[in-house]
Every structure is written in C-alpha cells, then in structure tokens.
Write a protein that holds these residues in place. Structure first.
Motif, short mmCIF file in Angstrom:
data_model
loop_
_atom_site.label_atom_id
_atom_site.label_comp_id
_atom_site.label_asym_id
_atom_site.label_seq_id
_atom_site.Cartn_x
_atom_site.Cartn_y
_atom_site.Cartn_z
N MET A 63 0.75 -26.70 17.47
CA MET A 63 0.30 -28.06 17.72
C MET A 63 0.84 -29.02 16.67
O MET A 63 1.40 -28.59 15.65
N GLU A 64 0.62 -30.30 16.90
CA GLU A 64 1.03 -31.34 15.96
C GLU A 64 0.47 -31.04 14.58
O GLU A 64 -0.65 -30.54 14.44
N GLY A 65 1.23 -31.34 13.56
CA GLY A 65 0.79 -31.11 12.19
C GLY A 65 0.89 -29.65 11.77
O GLY A 65 0.31 -29.25 10.77
N ASP A 66 1.58 -28.83 12.55
CA ASP A 66 1.79 -27.41 12.27
C ASP A 66 0.52 -26.57 12.40
O ASP A 66 0.40 -25.51 11.81
N TRP A 67 -0.46 -27.06 13.17
CA TRP A 67 -1.65 -26.28 13.46
C TRP A 67 -1.32 -25.25 14.53
O TRP A 67 -0.41 -25.44 15.34
N LEU A 68 -2.08 -24.17 14.56
CA LEU A 68 -1.97 -23.14 15.58
C LEU A 68 -3.27 -23.10 16.36
O LEU A 68 -4.35 -22.98 15.77
N ARG A 69 -3.19 -23.23 17.68
CA ARG A 69 -4.37 -23.11 18.54
C ARG A 69 -4.26 -21.81 19.31
O ARG A 69 -3.22 -21.50 19.89
N ILE A 70 -5.35 -21.06 19.35
CA ILE A 70 -5.44 -19.82 20.12
C ILE A 70 -6.52 -20.03 21.17
O ILE A 70 -7.68 -20.27 20.84
N SER A 71 -6.12 -19.96 22.43
CA SER A 71 -7.06 -20.15 23.54
C SER A 71 -7.17 -18.84 24.32
O SER A 71 -6.18 -18.15 24.52
N VAL A 72 -8.38 -18.55 24.76
CA VAL A 72 -8.61 -17.37 25.60
C VAL A 72 -9.44 -17.80 26.80
O VAL A 72 -10.53 -18.36 26.65
N TRP B 126 -11.44 -21.67 22.45
CA TRP B 126 -10.27 -21.88 21.62
C TRP B 126 -10.68 -21.98 20.16
O TRP B 126 -11.83 -22.29 19.83
N CYS B 127 -9.74 -21.69 19.30
CA CYS B 127 -9.93 -21.87 17.87
C CYS B 127 -8.60 -22.30 17.27
O CYS B 127 -7.54 -22.11 17.88
N GLU B 128 -8.66 -22.89 16.10
CA GLU B 128 -7.45 -23.39 15.46
C GLU B 128 -7.34 -22.88 14.03
O GLU B 128 -8.35 -22.70 13.34
N VAL B 129 -6.09 -22.68 13.62
CA VAL B 129 -5.77 -22.25 12.26
C VAL B 129 -4.90 -23.35 11.66
O VAL B 129 -3.86 -23.71 12.22
N ALA B 130 -5.34 -23.88 10.54
CA ALA B 130 -4.62 -24.95 9.86
C ALA B 130 -3.36 -24.41 9.19
O ALA B 130 -3.27 -23.21 8.89
N PRO B 131 -2.40 -25.29 8.94
CA PRO B 131 -1.22 -24.84 8.18
C PRO B 131 -1.63 -24.42 6.77
O PRO B 131 -2.66 -24.89 6.26
N PRO B 132 -0.86 -23.56 6.13
CA PRO B 132 -1.24 -23.04 4.81
C PRO B 132 -1.45 -24.12 3.76
O PRO B 132 -2.28 -23.96 2.86
N ASP B 133 -0.74 -25.23 3.86
CA ASP B 133 -0.87 -26.28 2.85
C ASP B 133 -1.86 -27.39 3.22
O ASP B 133 -1.92 -28.42 2.59
N PHE B 134 -2.69 -27.15 4.24
CA PHE B 134 -3.62 -28.17 4.72
C PHE B 134 -4.77 -28.35 3.74
O PHE B 134 -5.34 -27.38 3.25
N THR B 135 -5.09 -29.60 3.46
CA THR B 135 -6.28 -29.92 2.68
C THR B 135 -7.01 -31.02 3.41
O THR B 135 -6.40 -32.00 3.85
N GLU B 136 -8.32 -30.88 3.55
CA GLU B 136 -9.12 -31.88 4.25
C GLU B 136 -9.29 -33.12 3.37
O GLU B 136 -9.49 -33.02 2.18
N ALA B 137 -9.21 -34.28 4.03
CA ALA B 137 -9.46 -35.53 3.33
C ALA B 137 -10.97 -35.67 3.08
O ALA B 137 -11.78 -35.31 3.92
#
Length: 152
Positions: A72-81, A140-151
């Motif tokens: 996904m946008e921003g290098d996120w990974l979405r896993i849907s089942v 569904w669930c999402e995994v953030a990119p390794p360098d992601f930091t929440e604002a």
C-alpha cells in the motif's frame, strides 16, 4: 534477491480450500511474495498475522478462504483474509479490544490476540452475497514499514 521493483504497488490473491494445511500454504506463499517484492524485513510478522487469520477462517467457517497481501501507499503491507462466515470477531468489529487471555492449558483462543498485538492496524467487515452467493467477511491487518514512526 528482489525480483520486481520494491516500490511498485502490487497485490496477489491465493484461494484456499477448507483444509487444515491452508495456514501453512498461506505462510509459504506469503514468504515467497514478500521476498520477491523486496519486503523480506516483514516476513516474520506477516507470516504470523496471515497464519492466525487463515487459521481463524479454517476453524470458524465451513467453506474456502482467500489470502490477499497488498503493498500500500507509504510502503505499508495489508494482509486480507476472506472466508464464508459473516461474523466479525473482536477486535475486528471495533467494538472492543481483546483483553482476556485464555487459561494457560487452553489449546486455542490466542490467535486474534496475537493479531491485535503485532499488527499496526486491523479491521473487518461483513460482505453481502455476491453473484455466487458467497458473502462472508473480510478481516485485514496492516504492517507498517520498518522505519515508520507515529506522529504525536
């Protein structure tokens, strides 16, 4: 070795029969897809999440399932089942977080707790009947990119 551009959006779909081996097939397929798209740094978390969601689909529905990983946008990974049971379990129903843990000797009941703990975001929704009468739900669930930091 990356086999395709790691920055191009991509998705794939794996249709799974109602079979006890479905979680294993899902993990193996996801591992290959992520390695091929330069996302090997997320394999362990993604495999755990996909395995728990596919296991949940196998245990709580009587029909087939489908796994769809998506970049996904921003290098996120979405896993849907997707599965055939329309019931949305907590925490995917967004009404409550799971806080109760099963007894230590229980042989099940921890999967969605793990998803809640290791995914950076999650959700689910019931699907109306399609032309083939399948309906069911999508978790569904999402995994953030390794360098992601929440604002803050």
């Amino acid at each position: 070795m990356t086999t395709v551009s790691p920055h191009a959006p991509w998705s794939c779909a794996l249709h799974l029969p109602h079979d006890r081996l479905a979680p294993r097939v899902a993990r193996m397929t996801l591992r290959a897809a992520l390695a091929g798209h330069g996302m090997a740094d997320r394999v362990e978390t993604a495999e755990l999440l996909a395995s728990e969601l596919v296991t949940n689909a196998y245990r709580h529905s009587r029909g087939p399932a489908a796994l769809r990983p998506r970049h996904m946008e921003g290098d996120w990974l979405r896993i849907s089942v997707w599965d055939t049971n329309p019931h949305i379990p907590a925490p995917f129903d967004r009404r409550r977080h799971l806080t109760l843990t099963p007894p230590p000797d229980a042989t099940s009941g921890r999967g969605l707790l793990l998803v809640q703990q290791y995914a950076d975001n999650w959700g689910g929704y019931a699907l109306g009947d399609d032309l083939f009468g399948r309906g069911g739900k999508l978790l569904w669930c999402e995994v953030a990119p390794p360098d992601f930091t929440e604002a803050a």
